[in-house]
Scaffold this active site. Sequence first.
Site, PDB file in Angstrom:
ATOM      1  N   ARG A 122      48.349  26.090  80.085  1.00  0.00           N
ATOM      2  CA  ARG A 122      46.976  25.587  79.956  1.00  0.00           C
ATOM      3  C   ARG A 122      46.943  24.085  80.283  1.00  0.00           C
TER       4      ARG A 122
ATOM      5  N   LEU B 124      48.355  53.165  43.280  1.00  0.00           N
ATOM      6  CA  LEU B 124      48.670  52.440  42.039  1.00  0.00           C
ATOM      7  C   LEU B 124      47.458  51.598  41.635  1.00  0.00           C
ATOM      8  N   THR B 125      46.948  50.782  42.574  1.00  0.00           N
ATOM      9  CA  THR B 125      45.862  49.840  42.277  1.00  0.00           C
ATOM     10  C   THR B 125      44.578  50.576  41.889  1.00  0.00           C
TER      11      THR B 125
ATOM     12  N   TRP C 139      41.632  50.561  47.293  1.00  0.00           N
ATOM     13  CA  TRP C 139      42.419  49.841  48.297  1.00  0.00           C
ATOM     14  C   TRP C 139      43.653  50.622  48.717  1.00  0.00           C
TER      15      TRP C 139
ATOM     16  N   ARG D 104      58.065  45.471  49.538  1.00  0.00           N
ATOM     17  CA  ARG D 104      58.039  44.012  49.725  1.00  0.00           C
ATOM     18  C   ARG D 104      59.194  43.563  50.626  1.00  0.00           C
TER      19      ARG D 104
ATOM     20  N   GLU E 223      50.795  43.992  47.803  1.00  0.00           N
ATOM     21  CA  GLU E 223      52.212  44.015  47.391  1.00  0.00           C
ATOM     22  C   GLU E 223      52.574  42.810  46.533  1.00  0.00           C
TER      23      GLU E 223
ATOM     24  N   PHE F 111      49.844  55.929  48.601  1.00  0.00           N
ATOM     25  CA  PHE F 111      50.410  55.480  47.324  1.00  0.00           C
ATOM     26  C   PHE F 111      49.279  54.899  46.483  1.00  0.00           C
TER      27      PHE F 111
ATOM     28  N   PHE G 221      52.528  35.088  32.767  1.00  0.00           N
ATOM     29  CA  PHE G 221      51.496  36.059  33.140  1.00  0.00           C
ATOM     30  C   PHE G 221      50.390  36.158  32.106  1.00  0.00           C
TER      31      PHE G 221
ATOM     32  N   THR H  41      50.215  39.416  45.024  1.00  0.00           N
ATOM     33  CA  THR H  41      49.648  38.256  45.716  1.00  0.00           C
ATOM     34  C   THR H  41      50.693  37.137  45.730  1.00  0.00           C
TER      35      THR H  41
HETATM   36  P1  TGC Z   1      57.182  43.769  33.301  1.00  0.00           P
HETATM   37  O1  TGC Z   1      57.232  43.857  31.796  1.00  0.00           O
HETATM   38  O2  TGC Z   1      57.570  42.482  33.949  1.00  0.00           O
HETATM   39  O3  TGC Z   1      58.076  44.919  33.932  1.00  0.00           O
HETATM   40  C1  TGC Z   1      58.119  46.247  33.432  1.00  0.00           C
HETATM   41  C2  TGC Z   1      59.505  46.808  33.752  1.00  0.00           C
HETATM   42  O4  TGC Z   1      59.696  46.858  35.176  1.00  0.00           O
HETATM   43  C3  TGC Z   1      60.793  45.999  35.582  1.00  0.00           C
HETATM   44  N1  TGC Z   1      60.362  45.326  36.821  1.00  0.00           N
HETATM   45  C4  TGC Z   1      60.766  45.687  38.047  1.00  0.00           C
HETATM   46  N2  TGC Z   1      61.640  46.610  38.475  1.00  0.00           N
HETATM   47  C5  TGC Z   1      61.828  46.734  39.810  1.00  0.00           C
HETATM   48  N3  TGC Z   1      61.166  45.985  40.708  1.00  0.00           N
HETATM   49  C6  TGC Z   1      60.281  45.047  40.328  1.00  0.00           C
HETATM   50  N4  TGC Z   1      59.618  44.334  41.226  1.00  0.00           N
HETATM   51  C7  TGC Z   1      60.046  44.874  38.939  1.00  0.00           C
HETATM   52  N5  TGC Z   1      59.220  44.054  38.217  1.00  0.00           N
HETATM   53  C8  TGC Z   1      59.434  44.350  36.932  1.00  0.00           C
HETATM   54  C9  TGC Z   1      60.981  45.036  34.434  1.00  0.00           C
HETATM   55  O5  TGC Z   1      62.309  44.558  34.394  1.00  0.00           O
HETATM   56  C10 TGC Z   1      60.657  45.917  33.248  1.00  0.00           C
HETATM   57  O6  TGC Z   1      61.769  46.772  33.027  1.00  0.00           O
HETATM   58  P2  TGC Z   1      62.182  47.273  31.546  1.00  0.00           P
HETATM   59  O7  TGC Z   1      63.482  47.947  31.732  1.00  0.00           O
HETATM   60  O8  TGC Z   1      62.246  46.010  30.715  1.00  0.00           O
HETATM   61  O9  TGC Z   1      61.074  48.195  31.135  1.00  0.00           O
HETATM   62  O10 TGC Z   1      55.720  44.243  33.725  1.00  0.00           O
HETATM   63  P3  TGC Z   1      54.323  43.467  33.697  1.00  0.00           P
HETATM   64  O11 TGC Z   1      53.289  44.427  33.269  1.00  0.00           O
HETATM   65  O12 TGC Z   1      54.452  42.167  32.948  1.00  0.00           O
HETATM   66  O13 TGC Z   1      54.044  43.189  35.255  1.00  0.00           O
HETATM   67  C11 TGC Z   1      54.786  42.340  35.988  1.00  0.00           C
HETATM   68  C12 TGC Z   1      54.106  42.055  37.357  1.00  0.00           C
HETATM   69  C13 TGC Z   1      52.818  41.292  37.173  1.00  0.00           C
HETATM   70  C14 TGC Z   1      55.087  41.204  38.131  1.00  0.00           C
HETATM   71  C15 TGC Z   1      53.836  43.348  38.103  1.00  0.00           C
HETATM   72  O14 TGC Z   1      52.873  44.082  37.479  1.00  0.00           O
HETATM   73  C16 TGC Z   1      53.429  43.142  39.543  1.00  0.00           C
HETATM   74  O15 TGC Z   1      54.303  43.062  40.414  1.00  0.00           O
HETATM   75  N6  TGC Z   1      52.100  43.077  39.867  1.00  0.00           N
HETATM   76  C17 TGC Z   1      51.624  43.079  41.250  1.00  0.00           C
HETATM   77  C18 TGC Z   1      51.052  44.444  41.593  1.00  0.00           C
HETATM   78  C19 TGC Z   1      51.306  44.836  43.018  1.00  0.00           C
HETATM   79  O16 TGC Z   1      52.126  44.271  43.726  1.00  0.00           O
HETATM   80  N7  TGC Z   1      50.637  45.895  43.477  1.00  0.00           N
HETATM   81  C20 TGC Z   1      50.882  46.420  44.778  1.00  0.00           C
HETATM   82  C21 TGC Z   1      50.192  47.762  44.955  1.00  0.00           C
HETATM   83  S1  TGC Z   1      50.756  48.699  46.369  1.00  0.00           S
HETATM   84  C22 TGC Z   1      50.266  47.852  47.705  1.00  0.00           C
HETATM   85  O17 TGC Z   1      49.742  46.792  47.647  1.00  0.00           O
HETATM   86  C23 TGC Z   1      50.542  48.497  49.015  1.00  0.00           C
HETATM   87  S2  TGC Z   1      50.003  47.586  50.359  1.00  0.00           S
HETATM   88  C24 TGC Z   1      50.446  48.491  51.694  1.00  0.00           C
HETATM   89  C25 TGC Z   1      51.717  47.989  52.335  1.00  0.00           C
HETATM   90  O18 TGC Z   1      52.754  47.798  51.714  1.00  0.00           O
HETATM   91  O19 TGC Z   1      51.720  47.762  53.543  1.00  0.00           O
HETATM   92  P1  FAD Z   2      43.315  40.438  41.403  1.00  0.00           P
HETATM   93  O1  FAD Z   2      44.474  40.960  40.633  1.00  0.00           O
HETATM   94  O2  FAD Z   2      41.947  40.596  40.823  1.00  0.00           O
HETATM   95  O3  FAD Z   2      43.565  38.895  41.714  1.00  0.00           O
HETATM   96  C1  FAD Z   2      42.504  38.014  42.098  1.00  0.00           C
HETATM   97  C2  FAD Z   2      43.068  36.585  42.139  1.00  0.00           C
HETATM   98  O4  FAD Z   2      43.563  36.224  40.833  1.00  0.00           O
HETATM   99  C3  FAD Z   2      44.251  36.476  43.110  1.00  0.00           C
HETATM  100  O5  FAD Z   2      44.199  35.215  43.728  1.00  0.00           O
HETATM  101  C4  FAD Z   2      45.459  36.549  42.170  1.00  0.00           C
HETATM  102  O6  FAD Z   2      46.595  35.886  42.702  1.00  0.00           O
HETATM  103  C5  FAD Z   2      44.922  35.827  40.929  1.00  0.00           C
HETATM  104  N1  FAD Z   2      45.608  36.218  39.693  1.00  0.00           N
HETATM  105  C6  FAD Z   2      45.731  37.461  39.152  1.00  0.00           C
HETATM  106  N2  FAD Z   2      46.464  37.402  38.028  1.00  0.00           N
HETATM  107  C7  FAD Z   2      46.816  36.098  37.846  1.00  0.00           C
HETATM  108  C8  FAD Z   2      47.589  35.409  36.885  1.00  0.00           C
HETATM  109  N3  FAD Z   2      48.181  36.025  35.845  1.00  0.00           N
HETATM  110  N4  FAD Z   2      47.750  34.061  37.017  1.00  0.00           N
HETATM  111  C9  FAD Z   2      47.190  33.389  38.063  1.00  0.00           C
HETATM  112  N5  FAD Z   2      46.444  34.000  39.018  1.00  0.00           N
HETATM  113  C10 FAD Z   2      46.267  35.345  38.913  1.00  0.00           C
HETATM  114  N6  FAD Z   2      47.265  49.118  46.439  1.00  0.00           N
HETATM  115  C11 FAD Z   2      47.871  50.336  46.296  1.00  0.00           C
HETATM  116  O7  FAD Z   2      48.146  50.778  45.182  1.00  0.00           O
HETATM  117  N7  FAD Z   2      48.179  51.101  47.380  1.00  0.00           N
HETATM  118  C12 FAD Z   2      47.908  50.689  48.653  1.00  0.00           C
HETATM  119  O8  FAD Z   2      48.220  51.406  49.619  1.00  0.00           O
HETATM  120  C13 FAD Z   2      47.259  49.424  48.837  1.00  0.00           C
HETATM  121  N8  FAD Z   2      46.911  49.021  50.089  1.00  0.00           N
HETATM  122  C14 FAD Z   2      46.163  47.875  50.234  1.00  0.00           C
HETATM  123  C15 FAD Z   2      45.661  47.546  51.502  1.00  0.00           C
HETATM  124  C16 FAD Z   2      44.866  46.422  51.660  1.00  0.00           C
HETATM  125  C17 FAD Z   2      44.291  46.109  53.008  1.00  0.00           C
HETATM  126  C18 FAD Z   2      44.606  45.571  50.550  1.00  0.00           C
HETATM  127  C19 FAD Z   2      43.785  44.315  50.722  1.00  0.00           C
HETATM  128  C20 FAD Z   2      45.087  45.898  49.299  1.00  0.00           C
HETATM  129  C21 FAD Z   2      45.860  47.057  49.118  1.00  0.00           C
HETATM  130  N9  FAD Z   2      46.305  47.444  47.850  1.00  0.00           N
HETATM  131  C22 FAD Z   2      46.945  48.650  47.683  1.00  0.00           C
HETATM  132  C23 FAD Z   2      45.905  46.693  46.668  1.00  0.00           C
HETATM  133  C24 FAD Z   2      46.676  45.391  46.458  1.00  0.00           C
HETATM  134  O9  FAD Z   2      47.969  45.635  46.013  1.00  0.00           O
HETATM  135  C25 FAD Z   2      45.877  44.540  45.459  1.00  0.00           C
HETATM  136  O10 FAD Z   2      44.722  44.092  46.145  1.00  0.00           O
HETATM  137  C26 FAD Z   2      46.689  43.364  44.927  1.00  0.00           C
HETATM  138  O11 FAD Z   2      47.712  43.813  44.072  1.00  0.00           O
HETATM  139  C27 FAD Z   2      45.799  42.337  44.174  1.00  0.00           C
HETATM  140  O12 FAD Z   2      44.940  42.962  43.282  1.00  0.00           O
HETATM  141  P2  FAD Z   2      43.361  42.578  43.278  1.00  0.00           P
HETATM  142  O13 FAD Z   2      42.870  42.682  44.670  1.00  0.00           O
HETATM  143  O14 FAD Z   2      42.712  43.410  42.236  1.00  0.00           O
HETATM  144  O15 FAD Z   2      43.316  41.045  42.878  1.00  0.00           O
END
Ligand code: TGC
Ligand code: FAD
Length: 393
Positions: A277, A135-136, A166, A252, A372, A133, A392, A374
């Site tokens: 222990r 996205l990042t 990542w 999540r 997923e 997947f 944000f 932070t």
């Molecule tokens: P925002 O304007 O808040 O939202 C845009 C539209 O999306 C809706 N929405 C959601 N819908 C479903 N689930 C959610 N969690 C949702 N969050 C928001 C929202 O209602 C809106 O809808 P509409 O109808 O109004 O258009 O968007 P924003 O740009 O302000 O961002 C919000 C924020 C910061 C919370 C979001 O970008 C975010 O969650 N950032 C974190 C990124 C993240 O988690 N990345 C993960 C990458 S994948 C990964 O890490 C895999 S790890 C491997 C494993 O899982 O084991």
């Molecule tokens: P940043 O966004 O640069 O954040 C750095 C610091 O700033 C953090 O402490 C954060 O909390 C803080 N911060 C950021 N914004 C704010 C704010 N507005 N206010 C206050 N503090 C803030 N992604 C995928 O798409 N697919 C995957 O399969 C995937 N797998 C992963 C596997 C591993 C092992 C890891 C480590 C990451 C993976 N990721 C994946 C990426 C992961 O989702 C991102 O690392 C995560 O979303 C955070 O992004 P970043 O590392 O760029 O940190």
Amino acid sequence: MPFEGVDFYGIDALLTEEERAVRDAVRTWVDNRVMPIIAQHYLDGRFPAHLVPEMGELGVFGANLPVEFGCAGLNNVAYGLIMQELERGDSGLRSFASVQGALVMYPIHEFGSEPQRRRWLPELARGRVIGCFGLTEADHGSDPAGLTTTARPAGDGWVLNGGKMWITNGSSAQIAIIWAKTGRLEEPDSIRGFIVPTDAPGFSARDQKGKLSLRASDTSELVLDNVPVGPDALLPGSRGLKAPLKCLTAARFGIAWGSVGAAMACYDEALRYAQTRVMFGKPIGGFQLQQARLVEMLTEITKAQLLALHLGRLKDGGTVTPQQVSLAKRNNVQIATDIAREARRLLGANGILAEYQAMRHLANLESVYTYEGTHDIHTLILGEDITGLDAFQ
Ligand code: TGC
Ligand code: FAD
């Protein structure tokens, strides 16, 4: 020694027979197949890929998706219990299953066409095809709205350009769900999802080296250099940032359960150690300080178990909100990290050895805390939900 569970509040009685049976099957498999080998895989920095077909046989991939697509068709509580048991083994194993199920199969099921579902879901469910997947990006982690990967129309298909960072399973996957903008870069509404075969020309994946966390998991950088895909690559129902965010909510949910498994493993190990222990002439478990540590761990695990279970029931009832999922992910990963750290400390010097589990879980959970969304991002999601004020920007 087989894991006997941690269940101070008799939560087992709140599970159905099927939920318990699913949990026990995965528990036994983890004891027999994962525990004997995981420490060495962690030290070697190698995902145990030979276990993927067995996980497919067990039905853990996309287990909450329908039977008609080759999936187990379980409810969300059973799915959560599977994540719990996998992460009791190692967060890398749960990550693999989370990505395959919640981040690859879920979007194909949710946003894909019928032919896409029939083509991919049964193969992904069996583990015959591995997905990742994307996205990042290097400069867009917490703020995926800013992603700069593009998909431009070309003939009847598309050409993708950009890079992802990542990405779990990136180098072992046959397909990648790539999130790209089809319009201008300042338009998150133009984000669409694509099923990209990883053998397409211009697609490359390189493993990220030097990880001190999630070592038994592959994490890669993806490069998309003029990658051509056909019209059947686009997930037709995916429109805007909301589509990948819905996938994140699904993943999540699994982490909220999985992290409880890691916490249970650490508590179980710490309790056994404390009982045997001997220091100053008696088991360290007889000292008040270590009892306080263990009681704190058990209390937080019990609360986290109840949180996860109720979250699962809300999801099964169709009323769960993304914010409720955020609260459970945020809390349960935090307490699991704290418990892993305390368990490691209770084990003294032995706690830094791979032969014990606590340090491996602690190091893994630092990634789980970050990916997923932070911990901070989930704080802000909840802060916005309760105050109505977006912190944000
Ligand atoms: P925002 O304007 O808040 O939202 C845009 C539209 O999306 C809706 N929405 C959601 N819908 C479903 N689930 C959610 N969690 C949702 N969050 C928001 C929202 O209602 C809106 O809808 P509409 O109808 O109004 O258009 O968007 P924003 O740009 O302000 O961002 C919000 C924020 C910061 C919370 C979001 O970008 C975010 O969650 N950032 C974190 C990124 C993240 O988690 N990345 C993960 C990458 S994948 C990964 O890490 C895999 S790890 C491997 C494993 O899982 O084991
Ligand atoms: P940043 O966004 O640069 O954040 C750095 C610091 O700033 C953090 O402490 C954060 O909390 C803080 N911060 C950021 N914004 C704010 C704010 N507005 N206010 C206050 N503090 C803030 N992604 C995928 O798409 N697919 C995957 O399969 C995937 N797998 C992963 C596997 C591993 C092992 C890891 C480590 C990451 C993976 N990721 C994946 C990426 C992961 O989702 C991102 O690392 C995560 O979303 C955070 O992004 P970043 O590392 O760029 O940190």
